[in-house]
Design an enzyme around this catalytic site. Sequence first.
Site, PDB file in Angstrom:
ATOM      1  N   ALA A   1       0.868  -1.192   0.000  1.00  0.00           N
ATOM      2  CA  ALA A   1       0.000   0.000   0.000  1.00  0.00           C
ATOM      3  C   ALA A   1       0.901   1.238   0.000  1.00  0.00           C
ATOM      4  CB  ALA A   1      -0.965  -0.013   1.184  1.00  0.00           C
ATOM      5  N   LEU A   2       1.831   1.234  -0.938  1.00  0.00           N
ATOM      6  CA  LEU A   2       2.881   2.253  -0.948  1.00  0.00           C
ATOM      7  C   LEU A   2       2.312   3.632  -1.273  1.00  0.00           C
ATOM      8  CD1 LEU A   2       5.663   0.225  -2.827  1.00  0.00           C
ATOM      9  CD2 LEU A   2       5.223   0.369  -0.360  1.00  0.00           C
ATOM     10  N   HIS A   3       2.825   4.635  -0.577  1.00  0.00           N
ATOM     11  CA  HIS A   3       2.357   6.015  -0.762  1.00  0.00           C
ATOM     12  C   HIS A   3       3.568   6.930  -0.862  1.00  0.00           C
ATOM     13  CE1 HIS A   3       3.361   6.254   3.467  1.00  0.00           C
ATOM     14  NE2 HIS A   3       2.481   5.312   3.756  1.00  0.00           N
TER      15      HIS A   3
ATOM     16  N   HIS B   1       6.419   6.289   1.555  1.00  0.00           N
ATOM     17  CA  HIS B   1       7.297   5.182   1.154  1.00  0.00           C
ATOM     18  C   HIS B   1       8.225   5.627   0.031  1.00  0.00           C
ATOM     19  CE1 HIS B   1       3.948   2.486   2.757  1.00  0.00           C
ATOM     20  NE2 HIS B   1       5.023   2.000   3.357  1.00  0.00           N
TER      21      HIS B   1
ATOM     22  N   GLN C   1       1.889  -8.695  13.637  1.00  0.00           N
ATOM     23  CA  GLN C   1       1.920  -7.382  14.269  1.00  0.00           C
ATOM     24  C   GLN C   1       0.548  -6.710  14.321  1.00  0.00           C
ATOM     25  OE1 GLN C   1       4.892  -5.896  11.238  1.00  0.00           O
ATOM     26  NE2 GLN C   1       3.790  -3.975  11.518  1.00  0.00           N
TER      27      GLN C   1
ATOM     28  N   GLY D   1      10.990   4.493   8.361  1.00  0.00           N
ATOM     29  CA  GLY D   1      10.481   5.867   8.446  1.00  0.00           C
ATOM     30  C   GLY D   1      10.396   6.343   9.883  1.00  0.00           C
TER      31      GLY D   1
ATOM     32  N   ASP E   1       7.075   6.031  12.220  1.00  0.00           N
ATOM     33  CA  ASP E   1       6.903   4.991  13.238  1.00  0.00           C
ATOM     34  C   ASP E   1       8.128   5.042  14.155  1.00  0.00           C
ATOM     35  OD1 ASP E   1       4.411   3.703  12.317  1.00  0.00           O
ATOM     36  OD2 ASP E   1       5.586   3.343  10.526  1.00  0.00           O
TER      37      ASP E   1
ATOM     38  N   SER F   1      -0.434   4.288   5.184  1.00  0.00           N
ATOM     39  CA  SER F   1      -1.258   3.398   4.353  1.00  0.00           C
ATOM     40  C   SER F   1      -2.703   3.392   4.847  1.00  0.00           C
ATOM     41  CB  SER F   1      -0.699   1.981   4.377  1.00  0.00           C
ATOM     42  OG  SER F   1       0.628   1.999   3.908  1.00  0.00           O
ATOM     43  N   ARG F   2      -2.885   3.559   6.172  1.00  0.00           N
ATOM     44  CA  ARG F   2      -4.246   3.515   6.725  1.00  0.00           C
ATOM     45  C   ARG F   2      -5.070   4.742   6.331  1.00  0.00           C
ATOM     46  NH1 ARG F   2      -1.416   0.858  10.820  1.00  0.00           N
ATOM     47  NH2 ARG F   2      -2.246  -1.216  11.269  1.00  0.00           N
TER      48      ARG F   2
HETATM   49  O1  PAF Z   1       6.534  -0.306   9.011  1.00  0.00           O
HETATM   50  C1  PAF Z   1       6.097  -1.311   8.429  1.00  0.00           C
HETATM   51  O2  PAF Z   1       5.553  -1.229   7.319  1.00  0.00           O
HETATM   52  C2  PAF Z   1       6.176  -2.672   9.117  1.00  0.00           C
HETATM   53  O3  PAF Z   1       6.067  -2.528  10.489  1.00  0.00           O
HETATM   54  C3  PAF Z   1       7.460  -3.446   8.746  1.00  0.00           C
HETATM   55  C4  PAF Z   1       8.705  -2.709   9.204  1.00  0.00           C
HETATM   56  C5  PAF Z   1       7.513  -3.662   7.247  1.00  0.00           C
HETATM   57  C6  PAF Z   1       7.457  -4.816   9.430  1.00  0.00           C
HETATM   58  O4  PAF Z   1       6.357  -5.580   9.053  1.00  0.00           O
END
Ligand code: PAF
Length: 282
Positions: free
Chosen positions: A31-33, A36, A60, A146, A149, A185-186
Amino acid sequence: MKQLHSQDELEAWRQSLPAQAELVLVPTMGALHRGHQSLLEAALAMGQPVLTSIFVNPLQFERADDLQHYPRTLDADLQLLESLGVAAVYLPAANDIVPAGLQVGLDPGPVGSVLEGAARPGHFAGMLTIVHKLFQRCQPQHAWFGEKDAQQLFLVRRMVADLDLRVKIHACPTYREQDGLAYSSRNARLDTQARKEALLLSRALFAAGDAFVQGCQQPRQLEELMRAMFADSPLQLAYAAVVRECDFAPAEAGDGEDWRALIAARIQGIHLLDNLRLTTSV
Ligand code: PAF
């Protein structure tokens, strides 16, 4: 761009790289934006082969509905990666990288159970377990994450230091939309009204940042200022905190003032988070 599905394909591709190449990994859940993209551009600027992984990691997600609704846009993701000049994309199958019966995982330590870890129990254990597996499988010399997070970034750095992993972690600043909303992405799941309400996260952080620059160096007051902004909002605040950048402990007045303000809230069941560095040194 090579598409790698199995571990054998990944290893064969890894072996085909020139001996002096330093592999750069950008792990993602797809879900690249635009955020990313800035991460990928920074990784590509190193002039080394860039490998991106796309894997929506079930370990996760603490809520089944969040995992189920997580945006998946593989075709568009592959197009973007190809256009940017990424060398290869790793697309592991879920039952390969997270086989049924997996029992051993990573313990994120005390920082893993506060803030985002308290709001989403098990999230950081699942995230670190998969990042460690990706490092093992891809054997990168560099990996990019990034700052959006920030707690994840902190914990990945701690894992690398504490477990003697031979990978250098690089961080890319948070990429924001014109109005301040951090790319995520959300965000794709927000309707127009929720998108408008979500701006409160960055507004609260910027208000804390302004107060800090104007001389308020009392972390609890900065937290209160952020919290108060959510009083009449439909967003459910999960946390608003000011921590020390060096160890993620609650910031205290006079302890060096290299802090980070962190915030997370839920709207229409969608969990959003953001943060801002507060520092007196540039
Ligand atoms: O930040 C994310 O997209 C995820 O937490 C990662 C680092 C790809 C691990 O699943």
